[in-house]
Design a protein around this motif. Structure first.
Motif, mmCIF file in Angstrom:
data_model
loop_
_atom_site.group_PDB
_atom_site.id
_atom_site.type_symbol
_atom_site.label_atom_id
_atom_site.label_comp_id
_atom_site.label_asym_id
_atom_site.label_seq_id
_atom_site.Cartn_x
_atom_site.Cartn_y
_atom_site.Cartn_z
ATOM 1 N N HIS A 91 6.798 39.905 -35.464
ATOM 2 C CA HIS A 91 6.342 39.402 -34.160
ATOM 3 C C HIS A 91 5.855 40.535 -33.271
ATOM 4 N N ALA A 97 1.908 37.795 -33.667
ATOM 5 C CA ALA A 97 2.431 37.216 -32.422
ATOM 6 C C ALA A 97 1.471 36.173 -31.858
ATOM 7 N N MET A 98 0.181 36.349 -32.113
ATOM 8 C CA MET A 98 -0.818 35.433 -31.562
ATOM 9 C C MET A 98 -0.658 34.023 -32.134
ATOM 10 N N TRP A 99 -0.548 33.906 -33.477
ATOM 11 C CA TRP A 99 -0.436 32.562 -34.046
ATOM 12 C C TRP A 99 0.953 31.953 -33.790
ATOM 13 N N ARG A 101 2.669 32.155 -30.999
ATOM 14 C CA ARG A 101 2.919 31.932 -29.575
ATOM 15 C C ARG A 101 3.207 30.460 -29.258
ATOM 16 N N ALA A 102 2.357 29.570 -29.736
ATOM 17 C CA ALA A 102 2.540 28.145 -29.428
ATOM 18 C C ALA A 102 3.835 27.616 -30.048
ATOM 19 N N GLN A 104 6.584 29.288 -30.701
ATOM 20 C CA GLN A 104 7.735 29.814 -29.975
ATOM 21 C C GLN A 104 7.896 29.161 -28.602
ATOM 22 N N ARG A 105 6.803 28.889 -27.937
ATOM 23 C CA ARG A 105 6.891 28.189 -26.645
ATOM 24 C C ARG A 105 7.555 26.829 -26.827
ATOM 25 N N GLU A 121 10.238 36.708 -21.086
ATOM 26 C CA GLU A 121 8.879 36.739 -21.630
ATOM 27 C C GLU A 121 8.869 37.337 -23.040
ATOM 28 N N ASP A 122 7.962 36.810 -23.859
ATOM 29 C CA ASP A 122 7.696 37.361 -25.190
ATOM 30 C C ASP A 122 8.953 37.449 -26.062
ATOM 31 N N PHE A 124 11.463 35.946 -29.192
ATOM 32 C CA PHE A 124 11.276 35.306 -30.491
ATOM 33 C C PHE A 124 12.621 34.804 -30.992
#
Length: 274
Positions: A91, A97-99, A101-102, A104-105, A121-122, A124
């Motif tokens: 991550h 980390a880009m793919w 992101r959704a 993990q949110r 923030e950020d 995992f």
């Protein structure tokens, strides 16, 4: 025997050759006059058995799974999530980390709705993460913190920023809680228990009360794989705890400790000079 050397007896060679040949006397002839020898077990070296042939497409003609496997598009997403869950440091790589992101949110929002846990923030969190945070037993996860696959957390627990908790760690805050400082690393299968059972000989263990003093792990600390930390322990900033150690007493800042029970074996600042 010939002069100066020994020869293999011809009789032995002849017997071995005959052993693998069907005896002529046992043969018979079919209606067309062709001789047919009955099958006989060969006494020579055993032949290697070939593997069973793979299933053919005809055998799966009505199987949608076979069709999907051979002609459909492979969905790599579950395996990518599984890999990152067990290797959370992926991550830290921007393209991964880009793919994620959704994904993990979504999982962090769901968990926050069900338990009293707050994510910075950020962060995992891996698959099969077990966080239990009842009211009054909050779990705080600082910015940039990674919690690997199958980690168990029971509040109250506070993780600082940029903390890494590897797979299958078990952290129970008891009543007084566990605090883990910024930039600290816990190897796989570490155990931190911020409570203890009474074991007075006059009554059953299950009937005795528990006590809790809490655990504090400082900043920039490294706990190796399978380290156990007992209730009431304070581990100072920048300390290193060796793999498999059982920490039952306070650890000074910068100390390197190992063993069961853990004892100081060096100082991190001078370790490389040894």
């Amino acid at each position: 025997h010939q002069k100066g050397r020994t020869t293999v007896p011809r009789v032995w060679m002849t017997m071995r050759a005959v052993a693998c040949v069907t005896h002529v006397a046992s043969s018979r002839r079919d209606s067309s006059g062709v001789r047919v020898d009955p099958a006989r077990r060969c006494r020579g070296p055993a032949l290697r058995r070939l593997p069973a042939p793979a299933a053919t497409a005809d055998e799966f003609a009505d199987s949608s799974s076979f069709e999907k496997l051979t002609t459909g598009k492979i969905d790599y997403e579950p395996q990518k999530r599984h890999r990152m869950s067990w290797m959370h440091w992926l991550h830290d790589i921007p393209k991964h980390a880009m793919w994620a992101r959704a994904w993990q949110r979504h999982v962090q929002a769901n968990l926050s709705a069900m338990e009293t846990v707050r994510f910075g923030e950020d962060c995992f969190i891996g698959e099969q993460l077990h966080i239990f945070a009842e009211p009054g037993r909050d779990v705080e996860v600082g910015d940039g913190t990674r919690l690997g696959a199958e980690v168990f957390v029971h509040g109250p627990v506070t993780f600082g920023s940029n903390v890494a908790i590897n797979a299958r760690c078990h952290i129970d805050g008891g009543r007084r809680g566990v605090i883990i400082g910024d930039d600290t690393r816990l190897g796989p299968e570490c155990r931190l228990f911020a409570f203890n059972h009474g074991f007075d000989p006059d009554s059953l263990v299950r009937e005795q009360p528990t006590t809790s003093e809490g655990i504090v792990v400082g900043k920039d600390v490294w706990l190796g794989a399978s380290v156990c930390v007992t209730d009431g322990v304070r581990i100072g900033d920048h300390a290193v705890v060796g793999m498999g150690a059982v920490v039952t007493k306070h650890v000074p800042p910068w100390a390197v400790v190992a063993g069961n029970p853990a004892r100081v074996i060096g100082d991190r600042r001078t370790w490389k000079k040894k």
